[in-house]
Design a protein around this motif. Structure first.
Motif, PDB file in Angstrom:
ATOM      1  N   PRO A  76     -42.721  79.209 -28.915  1.00  0.00           N
ATOM      2  CA  PRO A  76     -41.664  79.613 -29.570  1.00  0.00           C
ATOM      3  C   PRO A  76     -41.799  79.410 -31.384  1.00  0.00           C
ATOM      4  O   PRO A  76     -42.885  78.973 -31.498  1.00  0.00           O
ATOM      5  N   ASN A  89     -36.002  78.434 -28.822  1.00  0.00           N
ATOM      6  CA  ASN A  89     -35.862  79.268 -27.712  1.00  0.00           C
ATOM      7  C   ASN A  89     -36.685  78.384 -26.450  1.00  0.00           C
ATOM      8  O   ASN A  89     -37.222  77.596 -26.646  1.00  0.00           O
ATOM      9  N   ARG A  90     -36.615  79.293 -25.358  1.00  0.00           N
ATOM     10  CA  ARG A  90     -37.220  78.635 -24.136  1.00  0.00           C
ATOM     11  C   ARG A  90     -38.696  78.909 -24.005  1.00  0.00           C
ATOM     12  O   ARG A  90     -39.048  78.437 -22.867  1.00  0.00           O
ATOM     13  N   SER A  91     -39.270  79.617 -24.904  1.00  0.00           N
ATOM     14  CA  SER A  91     -40.708  80.079 -24.559  1.00  0.00           C
ATOM     15  C   SER A  91     -41.640  78.777 -24.510  1.00  0.00           C
ATOM     16  O   SER A  91     -41.477  77.711 -25.194  1.00  0.00           O
ATOM     17  N   ALA A 146     -42.721  84.078 -28.846  1.00  0.00           N
ATOM     18  CA  ALA A 146     -41.066  84.595 -28.865  1.00  0.00           C
ATOM     19  C   ALA A 146     -40.673  84.038 -30.602  1.00  0.00           C
ATOM     20  O   ALA A 146     -40.306  82.724 -30.517  1.00  0.00           O
ATOM     21  N   ALA A 180     -38.679  83.800 -33.747  1.00  0.00           N
ATOM     22  CA  ALA A 180     -36.970  83.877 -34.061  1.00  0.00           C
ATOM     23  C   ALA A 180     -36.845  85.089 -34.907  1.00  0.00           C
ATOM     24  O   ALA A 180     -37.660  85.381 -35.984  1.00  0.00           O
TER      25      ALA A 180
END
Length: 222
Positions: free
Chosen positions: A18, A31-33, A96, A98
């Motif tokens: 993330p 995020n959840r990455s 991932a 932003a």
């Protein structure tokens, strides 16, 4: 050395995990990455003989053997590190990143005020790493993106493939049981700019990494 297609003598840049966009010293947008997919790709590429630069967001995964790791936190830092790692034969954007970040991070913790029921946070667009790599003077021969979507997966993936002038995009549906960000497994559909479609998985991310690298190696040796 992997028994799969060799990448000996080639240079690959992989981004993973993330990004965290700071609001103040104790809060961020993230995020959840987990970074597992990108790390698996980097490790598999190194085992095939490639020189690999792994630009990693804030994750606690161990560095794969024979991989040069560059740790970053924000989208802006990842953008800088990826472009600094060029030229390369391939870029695989598994991170991932932003799309938006706070316009300005506060220098001290933001405190709620008496009677305050809401707060407005101004966000601004981050630099588009994939698009900038694809448009770079030292554009890699193969540029690969990832698309994690909750719906309309194929349409969004194909749109991203075309708009950003990618060679391949690996798409997956977020929320499928047993797959996705925090899982060790995933299922990918890879769309190519030449119209080819490849269904990979469901399988362990380590297996998917090798399957994806087979597709990349094939195109690098054509």
């Amino acid at each position: 050395m992997s028994t799969s297609a060799s990448l000996s003598g080639l240079r690959l840049v992989v981004s993973a995990g993330p990004t965290y966009e700071d609001i103040d010293p104790v809060r961020f947008i993230g995020n959840r990455s987990s970074g597992k997919m990108g790390f698996a790709i980097a490790g598999a590429a190194a085992r095939r003989g490639a020189q690999v630069v792994l630009v990693a967001g804030p994750v606690s995964l161990p560095t794969p053997a024979d991989v040069q790791r560059v740790d970053v936190r924000s989208a802006a830092q990842m953008h800088e590190a990826v472009l600094a790692a060029l030229p390369a034969d391939a870029y695989i954007g598994a991170a991932a990143v932003a799309d938006f970040a706070p316009a300005q991070a506060a220098s001290s913790k933001i405190k709620k005020q008496a009677g305050q029921d809401s707060m407005t946070l101004t966000l601004v667009r981050t630099r588009d790493i994939l698009a900038d790599v694809a448009d770079h003077p030292h554009r890699p021969r193969i540029v690969v993106g990832f698309a994690a979507e909750t719906d309309h997966v194929e349409a969004y993936a194909r749109g991203k493939l075309e708009k950003k002038r990618l060679d391949l995009i690996a798409a997956n549906r977020v929320g499928m049981a047993g797959t996705g960000f925090e899982s060790d497994d995933n299922a990918l559909t890879v769309y190519a700019a030449d119209g080819a479609v490849h269904a990979l998985g469901p399988a362990a991310k380590t297996q998917l990494a090798d399957a994806l690298l087979d597709l990349i190696a094939q195109r690098l040796t054509e």
